[in-house]
Design a protein around this motif. Structure first.
Motif, PDB file in Angstrom:
ATOM      1  N   SER A  21      44.492 -57.656  26.384  1.00  8.15           N
ATOM      2  CA  SER A  21      45.482 -56.362  26.434  1.00  8.15           C
ATOM      3  C   SER A  21      46.945 -56.735  25.904  1.00  8.15           C
ATOM      4  CB  SER A  21      45.454 -55.945  27.802  1.00  8.15           C
ATOM      5  OG  SER A  21      46.139 -56.975  28.721  1.00  8.15           O
ATOM      6  N   SER A  22      47.751 -55.663  25.505  1.00  6.90           N
ATOM      7  CA  SER A  22      48.922 -55.882  25.242  1.00  6.90           C
ATOM      8  C   SER A  22      49.739 -56.659  26.314  1.00  6.90           C
ATOM      9  CB  SER A  22      49.578 -54.336  24.758  1.00  6.90           C
ATOM     10  OG  SER A  22      49.088 -53.637  23.828  1.00  6.90           O
ATOM     11  N   LEU A  23      49.756 -56.160  27.531  1.00  8.56           N
ATOM     12  CA  LEU A  23      50.536 -56.886  28.454  1.00  8.56           C
ATOM     13  C   LEU A  23      50.361 -58.204  28.515  1.00  8.56           C
ATOM     14  CD1 LEU A  23      52.252 -55.998  30.850  1.00  8.56           C
ATOM     15  CD2 LEU A  23      50.188 -56.263  32.554  1.00  8.56           C
ATOM     16  N   SER A  24      49.272 -58.720  28.080  1.00  6.85           N
ATOM     17  CA  SER A  24      49.159 -60.249  28.080  1.00  6.85           C
ATOM     18  C   SER A  24      49.271 -60.897  26.689  1.00  6.85           C
ATOM     19  CB  SER A  24      47.691 -60.779  28.635  1.00  6.85           C
ATOM     20  OG  SER A  24      47.425 -60.085  29.858  1.00  6.85           O
ATOM     21  N   LEU A  25      48.962 -59.996  25.881  1.00  8.09           N
ATOM     22  CA  LEU A  25      49.084 -60.719  24.490  1.00  8.09           C
ATOM     23  C   LEU A  25      50.384 -60.837  23.758  1.00  8.09           C
ATOM     24  CD1 LEU A  25      47.810 -61.623  21.663  1.00  8.09           C
ATOM     25  CD2 LEU A  25      47.845 -59.145  21.003  1.00  8.09           C
ATOM     26  N   ALA A  55      51.608 -53.153  19.486  1.00  6.90           N
ATOM     27  CA  ALA A  55      50.655 -52.145  19.073  1.00  6.90           C
ATOM     28  C   ALA A  55      49.781 -52.068  20.333  1.00  6.90           C
ATOM     29  CB  ALA A  55      50.146 -52.257  17.877  1.00  6.90           C
ATOM     30  N   GLY A  56      49.083 -50.830  20.518  1.00  8.07           N
ATOM     31  CA  GLY A  56      48.153 -50.878  21.488  1.00  8.07           C
ATOM     32  C   GLY A  56      48.568 -50.515  22.848  1.00  8.07           C
ATOM     33  N   GLY A  57      48.540 -48.988  23.173  1.00 10.08           N
ATOM     34  CA  GLY A  57      49.019 -48.539  24.427  1.00 10.08           C
ATOM     35  C   GLY A  57      50.249 -48.002  24.508  1.00 10.08           C
TER      36      GLY A  57
END
Length: 311
Positions: free
Chosen positions: A148-152, A167-169
């Motif tokens: 997920s974006s929060l982790s990546l 990107a993403g979300g």
């Protein structure tokens, strides 16, 4: 430090995601004209189709725009030649490494920004000479990774020295602020631009998006390590059931061949693939691309103004 806006010659630090069959001059031109970076999705195009899209985009705007290359395409060499001949200034890439083309891109002064879904690939792209990377979380629509974006995003930011875009979300100003809090220097947005007035998708696909809620998407293809996120429908639920039962690849492929085009052009929301990210449930209206961009960053400014962190 050079900002994303300075690097790309744009007003707002936002790239429009390159969506196959969708990101044509009809969407790319208005996004760039509004101050973002429109990106032509070259996937599935012939060299002459790409050339025509570039020229049609230039008829709409004289501002910067880019081209996305899916590097596994068999005619990639031909598309690269068109990019060079037409003087494109920015290339985003996916589905492989742009290392082969990096010397000629650099010689031509082209900025190269790969889309990545892991720290490992971000490091490889930096070593190959990328000017920036787009870290795409699995919340995104279309082909996705597993983080997920929060982790990546923070892990990618810590691993490379080049600018990182998130990107993403991204669905509103709050998520823009979140991307920056995680270390991004800009954003890429795809699903939100499906709701642009100028976006060339069928009316039924657009309405399907407007009717979506927070659990409306489904991911298929994880077993084959080719995950794709789309709006849930009967065909994709059948695909998921077959996939879980270890059905042969040929049987799965029969369901999805041509499914994106069926959704985009024919409005087939039952057997078509209406690709969209998890933020689909946040979209409730249709607006011009310019309004989407301006309101997105105005919302972000308002969020920042109200933000209070207590220790």
């Amino acid at each position: 430090m050079t900002t994303v806006e300075q690097l790309l010659g744009i007003e707002y630090p936002i790239l429009q995601g390159a969506m196959a069959n969708i990101s044509t001059h009809k969407l790319v031109g208005p996004v760039s004209e509004a101050g973002g970076l429109g990106i032509i999705g070259a996937c599935g195009m012939s060299a002459e189709q790409l050339r025509e899209e570039i020229r049609l985009t230039r008829a709409i705007t004289n501002k910067p725009f880019g081209v996305n290359l899916m590097l596994q395409m068999p005619n990639c060499d031909e598309l690269v030649q068109v990019i060079l001949e037409e003087g494109i200034g920015v290339v985003t890439t996916g589905a492989g490494s742009p290392k082969k083309y990096m010397p000629i891109f650099k010689e031509a002064g082209i900025k190269v920004i790969p889309v990545i879904a892991s720290v490992k690939h971000a490091i490889k792209m930096e070593a190959a000479g990328a000017d920036a990377v787009i870290a795409e979380g699995q919340e995104a629509g279309g082909h996705i990774g597993q983080t997920s974006s929060l982790s990546l995003l923070p892990q990618v930011v810590d691993a490379v020295a080049i600018p990182v875009l998130g990107a993403g979300g991204v669905g509103d100003g709050r998520s823009v602020v979140a991307m920056y809090a995680l270390g991004a220097q800009g954003i890429q947005v795809g699903t939100l631009f499906l709701s642009a007035e100028e976006c060339p998708i069928s009316d039924r696909y657009r309405q399907f998006l407007l009717d979506a809620n927070d659990t409306a998407t489904i991911v298929t293809g994880r077993k084959a390590k080719e995950p794709v996120r789309s709006l849930r429908n009967s065909m994709l639920e059948q695909y998921a059931a077959l996939e879980e039962a270890n059905a042969p690849h040929e049987e799965l492929e029969k369901l999805t061949v041509g499914s994106l085009a069926r959704a985009v052009h024919d409005g087939d929301i039952e057997t078509g693939s209406c690709m969209a990210g998890e933020i689909a449930g946040m979209i409730g209206n249709i607006r011009p691309a310019k309004q989407i961009i301006e309101e997105l960053f105005a919302e972000a400014e308002a969020v920042l103004a109200k933000l209070r962190i207590k220790y």
